[in-house]
Design an enzyme around this catalytic site. Structure first.
Site, PDB file in Angstrom:
ATOM      1  N   HIS A  10       0.828  -1.202   0.000  1.00  0.00           N
ATOM      2  CA  HIS A  10       0.000   0.000   0.000  1.00  0.00           C
ATOM      3  C   HIS A  10       0.871   1.265   0.000  1.00  0.00           C
ATOM      4  O   HIS A  10       2.009   1.219  -0.417  1.00  0.00           O
ATOM      5  CB  HIS A  10      -0.990  -0.041   1.165  1.00  0.00           C
ATOM      6  CG  HIS A  10      -1.775  -1.319   1.213  1.00  0.00           C
ATOM      7  ND1 HIS A  10      -2.799  -1.609   0.348  1.00  0.00           N
ATOM      8  CD2 HIS A  10      -1.646  -2.414   2.016  1.00  0.00           C
ATOM      9  CE1 HIS A  10      -3.292  -2.806   0.603  1.00  0.00           C
ATOM     10  NE2 HIS A  10      -2.601  -3.327   1.600  1.00  0.00           N
ATOM     11  N   GLU A  24      -2.452   0.647   7.861  1.00  0.00           N
ATOM     12  CA  GLU A  24      -1.579  -0.449   7.449  1.00  0.00           C
ATOM     13  C   GLU A  24      -0.361   0.042   6.680  1.00  0.00           C
ATOM     14  O   GLU A  24       0.759  -0.437   6.893  1.00  0.00           O
ATOM     15  CB  GLU A  24      -2.348  -1.449   6.586  1.00  0.00           C
ATOM     16  CG  GLU A  24      -1.489  -2.637   6.158  1.00  0.00           C
ATOM     17  CD  GLU A  24      -2.134  -3.533   5.128  1.00  0.00           C
ATOM     18  OE1 GLU A  24      -1.463  -4.466   4.655  1.00  0.00           O
ATOM     19  OE2 GLU A  24      -3.313  -3.284   4.780  1.00  0.00           O
ATOM     20  N   HIS A  79       2.784  -6.959   4.923  1.00  0.00           N
ATOM     21  CA  HIS A  79       1.434  -6.452   5.106  1.00  0.00           C
ATOM     22  C   HIS A  79       0.961  -6.663   6.551  1.00  0.00           C
ATOM     23  O   HIS A  79       1.574  -7.407   7.323  1.00  0.00           O
ATOM     24  CB  HIS A  79       0.460  -7.175   4.167  1.00  0.00           C
ATOM     25  CG  HIS A  79       0.595  -6.765   2.739  1.00  0.00           C
ATOM     26  ND1 HIS A  79      -0.264  -5.894   2.124  1.00  0.00           N
ATOM     27  CD2 HIS A  79       1.515  -7.118   1.798  1.00  0.00           C
ATOM     28  CE1 HIS A  79       0.114  -5.715   0.861  1.00  0.00           C
ATOM     29  NE2 HIS A  79       1.193  -6.450   0.638  1.00  0.00           N
ATOM     30  N   GLU A 144       1.657 -11.504   6.552  1.00  0.00           N
ATOM     31  CA  GLU A 144       0.562 -10.762   7.188  1.00  0.00           C
ATOM     32  C   GLU A 144       0.850 -10.754   8.683  1.00  0.00           C
ATOM     33  O   GLU A 144       0.701 -11.780   9.362  1.00  0.00           O
ATOM     34  CB  GLU A 144      -0.783 -11.425   6.896  1.00  0.00           C
ATOM     35  CG  GLU A 144      -1.204 -11.379   5.438  1.00  0.00           C
ATOM     36  CD  GLU A 144      -1.868 -10.055   5.046  1.00  0.00           C
ATOM     37  OE1 GLU A 144      -1.821  -9.107   5.851  1.00  0.00           O
ATOM     38  OE2 GLU A 144      -2.433  -9.978   3.940  1.00  0.00           O
TER      39      GLU A 144
END
Length: 265
Positions: A10, A24, A79, A144
């Site tokens: 992102h 995030e 992430h 993650e």
């Protein structure tokens, strides 16, 4: 020279998941920068590029095209999860392709090393059809690191010390996966983090067990002073004092009294 491409997910006008006062994109970038710094400060035999080093917008195509054109040997996308769960998980591409066995082998090393450094629930090693895993021509994985919408996970992600632990897991996982040699200081000086000093070796070994339960590797060093022998538990040895201070802070947060000493090889 191993080429490692770090991809903090992102960024810019794409915040990723949002929860508990966290974005995030910001946490991803912090972990990735810390991972890069640990690898740069402590290891050699590698070159690192990042998809971004600040809060900018970058498309998925731009990221994978850049890594492919550079000829990266490994692509690691970082992430934070969302959706009501908790814990850590990692992914590789779920398709059938040459090199999948090697991709999984490398991912397993990185995943297992991260789990040695954090106290997240292990949600497992998974596969998915993510762009950054599908469109890269080199082995690639995606991590993650906790759930941003879980209050307990988010509280950990707000701790700089905990982010240091996540980053160290990523960095040491990559170093192990690619057999990167540690840097040697010309003057041979290391900063050791001592997590206990005992007159009885069994007590030092008991401390080692406690450290292991918290995910810290350690070893016992014999130290003689003024005619007395001590068994010191070394919970980290670093060429950079800043990294030793990070470890010292993490140990103290986990309830271990610790201090830093210098050691000349």
């Amino acid at each position: 020279m191993v080429k490692i491409y770090l991809d903090p997910g992102h960024g810019g006008n794409d915040p990723g998941a949002i929860g508990n006062g966290l974005y995030e994109k910001d946490v991803n970038l912090t972990i990735a920068l810390k991972t890069r710094n640990i690898l740069t400060d402590e290891y050699e035999g590698h070159d690192i590029r990042m998809s971004r080093t600040s809060d900018v917008t970058k498309s998925l195509d731009a990221r994978t095209d850049e890594a492919n054109a550079w000829g990266a040997d490994y692509y690691l996308s970082i992430h934070i999860n969302a959706g009501g769960g908790t814990g850590f998980e990692s992914y590789i591409y779920n398709g059938s392709y040459p090199g999948k066995q090697e991709t999984d082998r490398l991912r397993n090393i990185i995943h297992n090393t991260i789990m040695q450094h954090v106290d997240f629930q292990d949600r497992g090693k998974k596969e998915a059809n993510f762009h950054v895993l599908r469109e890269t021509v080199m082995p690639a994985s995606l991590t993650e690191n906790g759930f941003i919408d879980n209050p307990n996970d988010a509280e950990k992600l707000k701790s700089d010390t905990f982010l240091n632990r996540i980053a160290r897991g990523h960095a040491e996982g990559l170093a192990q996966a690619f057999n990167l040699p540690r840097k040697e200081q010309l003057d041979g000086v290391f900063y050791r983090v001592i997590a206990g000093s005992f007159l009885v070796r069994e007590n030092a070994e008991e401390q080692q067990n406690k450290l292991q339960q918290k995910g810290y590797d350690s070893f016992v060093d014999i130290f003689d002073q003024d005619g007395t022998r001590y068994f010191r538990v070394v919970a980290g040895s670093f060429t950079d004092r800043a990294n030793a201070e990070i470890r010292e802070t993490a140990l103290k947060e986990d309830g271990f009294d610790s201090f830093i000493t210098t050691y000349k090889n």
